[in-house]
Write an enzyme that holds these catalytic residues in place. Structure first.
Site, short mmCIF file in Angstrom:
data_model
loop_
_atom_site.label_atom_id
_atom_site.label_comp_id
_atom_site.label_asym_id
_atom_site.label_seq_id
_atom_site.Cartn_x
_atom_site.Cartn_y
_atom_site.Cartn_z
N GLU A 1 0.93 -1.31 -0.06
CA GLU A 1 0.05 -0.05 0.11
C GLU A 1 0.80 1.14 0.10
O GLU A 1 1.55 1.74 1.17
CB GLU A 1 -0.85 0.07 1.47
N CYS B 1 -2.28 9.37 2.35
CA CYS B 1 -1.91 8.92 1.07
C CYS B 1 -2.58 9.12 0.04
O CYS B 1 -2.37 9.37 -1.26
CB CYS B 1 -1.86 7.47 1.28
P1 NAD Z 1 7.22 5.42 7.68
O1 NAD Z 1 8.30 6.17 7.81
O2 NAD Z 1 6.16 4.96 8.65
O3 NAD Z 1 7.58 3.87 6.87
C1 NAD Z 1 6.63 3.04 6.92
C2 NAD Z 1 7.17 1.59 7.41
O4 NAD Z 1 8.27 1.11 7.00
C3 NAD Z 1 7.38 1.77 9.00
O5 NAD Z 1 6.95 0.92 9.76
C4 NAD Z 1 8.94 1.69 8.94
O6 NAD Z 1 9.56 1.34 10.19
C5 NAD Z 1 9.27 1.02 7.89
N1 NAD Z 1 10.72 1.21 7.31
C6 NAD Z 1 11.04 2.47 6.56
N2 NAD Z 1 12.13 2.47 6.29
C7 NAD Z 1 12.58 1.31 6.12
C8 NAD Z 1 13.70 0.50 5.53
N3 NAD Z 1 14.52 1.23 5.20
N4 NAD Z 1 13.70 -0.89 5.51
C9 NAD Z 1 12.36 -1.53 6.23
N5 NAD Z 1 11.46 -0.98 6.64
C10 NAD Z 1 11.28 0.44 6.74
O7 NAD Z 1 6.15 5.99 6.52
P2 NAD Z 1 6.46 6.50 5.23
O8 NAD Z 1 7.13 5.47 4.25
O9 NAD Z 1 6.94 7.84 5.43
O10 NAD Z 1 4.96 6.72 4.93
C11 NAD Z 1 4.64 7.84 4.01
C12 NAD Z 1 4.26 7.28 2.51
O11 NAD Z 1 3.35 6.05 2.78
C13 NAD Z 1 3.61 8.17 1.60
O12 NAD Z 1 4.03 7.87 0.05
C14 NAD Z 1 2.12 7.65 1.63
O13 NAD Z 1 1.50 8.04 0.48
C15 NAD Z 1 2.29 6.13 1.79
N6 NAD Z 1 0.99 5.66 2.64
C16 NAD Z 1 0.25 4.82 1.93
C17 NAD Z 1 -0.85 4.32 2.17
C18 NAD Z 1 -1.78 3.40 1.49
O14 NAD Z 1 -2.83 2.79 2.24
N7 NAD Z 1 -1.66 3.27 0.39
C19 NAD Z 1 -1.23 4.94 3.48
C20 NAD Z 1 -0.48 5.69 4.40
C21 NAD Z 1 0.52 6.22 3.74
#
Ligand code: NAD
Length: 455
Positions: free
Chosen positions: A210, A244
């Protein structure tokens, strides 16, 4: 760091015992989830407020109430979803039984993001439970109060040998990803989605991703511009743009732009009053890093409305920028903040070409009362989902799958789709053993001859 291998081994033992395959057990766990939401609504509101200064109403609507409806729907439908499906039979199988069984994958890993920190772990978890899996959930470290609350509540309400919470960031997630899971459900950025995909591929583990991206909103001159402004700006400003499926940028003609900006001023003053910073109804940017990132996207842009900010509070005023070129920095990445760039196009076709020149978005918003133009968008663009004449609300329609396509993700969930996502669909053919039936099988048995080949 906890011993992740031991955690997974515990869950494997539980799964092998067959306990989660029992539908009554699943129902009881789903009912426990419902109690968790009902009895802890105020703690959830407080934790999310600590992480994002998210207003109470937004948390109740998008986290607590959303989750309650989600799990109620599962409780109500679980027994029918778990029944074997009976697909249509073709002539050759008329005398046989054709079944489709929904079988749990086993031990699944659910990794959540910070922007809807409660919902984004519990909504997939309800699907995993309903489908009969054991699960480890890993909330985001960027929303620490919510993560801590999840880690406190899950062991109090759910079976401790079947469902575990692992807190932590990149190191913990990387350690988990080295282990073998039967399914991984990830919510977060496209960049990390690729890391998840690579790690899963090593074990041939199926995944749902997602992800995010830039979701466009097109507005034409056939709509009530005040309604369009309300709906676009609500989608853009809820959770301070950290959604998102927030409309990332607006596509419209110059003349619609002028009317939209006037309507937007009215909308924003109705939503938040004249001093938005003092409004209790407007959230903050989650971290200093994200604050700096969003501010940088505004460098060199022409601000038509807004622009106020405060780094101490991580406050950014809802802001509209105009004269935006496709090559501007703000058009290169998902904004994830309350800034709305407007890109001018001449027509629906022009907007479609603009959208199709970029990665496939998670959501597409079309504001138009011209049916033929709406259909043009539906037929000629690809996106995770579409919402016509509103933003974000398709997310809450539980009969629709929610998920991305291409760079915005793969797989989908919500409602029955969550159950299906966490189920392997096992096709079963039960052949009849009647003598008459056996005669009909003769054509496939040797010795072969010409007449059998024609059968
Ligand atoms: P985040 O930083 O919380 O990361 C998400 C998860 O990934 C966390 O649990 C984190 O610990 C893990 N993570 C981060 N870096 C990692 C790595 N190098 N290796 C393994 N795991 C790792 O969230 P984010 O990525 O900043 O979230 C924002 C993004 O998520 C935006 O692009 C948003 O659009 C997307 N998003 C999508 C949805 C959806 O339902 N499609 C919902 C919410 C957010």
């Amino acid at each position: 760091m906890p011993n992740h291998s031991e955690l997974v081994a515990t869950l494997r033992n539980s799964y092998s015992s067959g306990v989660t395959k029992n539908v009554t057990f699943r129902l009881n766990q789903l009912k426990a989830l419902l109690r968790l939401y009902e009895e802890n609504a105020s703690q959830i509101v407080a934790a999310v407020a600590q992480d994002l200064r998210k207003p109470k109403n937004e948390t109740l609507l998008s986290e607590v109430d959303y989750l309650k409806n989600d799990v109620l729907n599962m409780i109500y439908n679980l027994s029918s979803w778990t029944e074997p499906e009976k697909p249509e039979k073709t002539l050759i199988n008329m005398m046989d039984e054709v079944l489709l069984l929904s079988e749990p994958y086993g031990v699944v890993l659910i990794i959540g993001a910070w922007n809807y920190p409660i919902q984004l772990v519990f909504a997939p978890l309800s699907g995993a439970i309903a489908a009969g899996n054991c699960a480890i959930i890993k909330p985001s470290e960027i929303s620490p109060a919510s993560s801590k609350l999840i880690a406190e509540l899950v062991p109090k309400y759910l079976d401790n040998d079947c469902y575990k919470v692992v807190e932590g960031g990149v190191a913990e997630t990387t350690a988990l990803l080295n282990l073998r899971f039967d399914y991984i459900f990830y919510t977060g950025s496209t960049h990390v989605g690729k890391i998840i995909s690579e790690a899963a591929a090593k074990h041939l583990t199926p995944i749902t991703l997602e992800l995010g991206g830039k979701s466009p909103a097109y507005v034409d001159d056939s709509v009530d511009i005040e309604i369009a402004a309300n709906r676009v700006l609500w989608g853009k400003c809820v959770n301070a743009g950290q959604t998102c499926i927030a409309p990332d940028y607006l596509l419209c003609t110059k003349s619609v732009q002028e009317k939209f900006i006037e309507a937007a001023k009215k909308t924003l003053s109705q939503f938040y009053g004249e001093k938005i910073k003092q409004s209790p109804d407007f959230a903050r940017i989650v971290s200093d890093g994200h604050f700096k990132r969003v501010m940088k996207l505004m460098d060199g842009t022409k601000i038509a409305y807004g622009g106020d900010h405060d780094s101490e509070e991580r406050y950014i005023q809802p802001t509209i920028v105009v004269d935006v070129k496709p090559t501007d920095l703000i058009m290169q990445e998902e904004i994830f903040g309350p800034i709305l760039p407007i890109v001018n196009v001449d027509s629906a076709v022009d907007a479609i070409n603009f959208i199709n020149a970029r990665e496939k978005p998670l959501a597409l918003y079309v504001f138009s009362n011209k049916k033929s133009d709406v259909n043009l968008f539906l037929k000629n663009t690809s996106s995770g989902g579409v919402c016509v004449n509103d933003t974000v609300m398709h997310f809450a329609c539980e009969s629709l799958p929610f998920g991305g396509v291409g760079n915005s993700g793969m797989g989908a969930y919500h409602g029955k789709f969550s159950f299906d996502t966490f189920s392997h669909k096992k096709g079963v053919l039960v052949k009849n053993t009647k003598k008459f039936g056996e005669k009909m099988q003769n054509a496939r048995y040797p010795p072969y001859n010409e007449s059998k080949a024609k059968f």
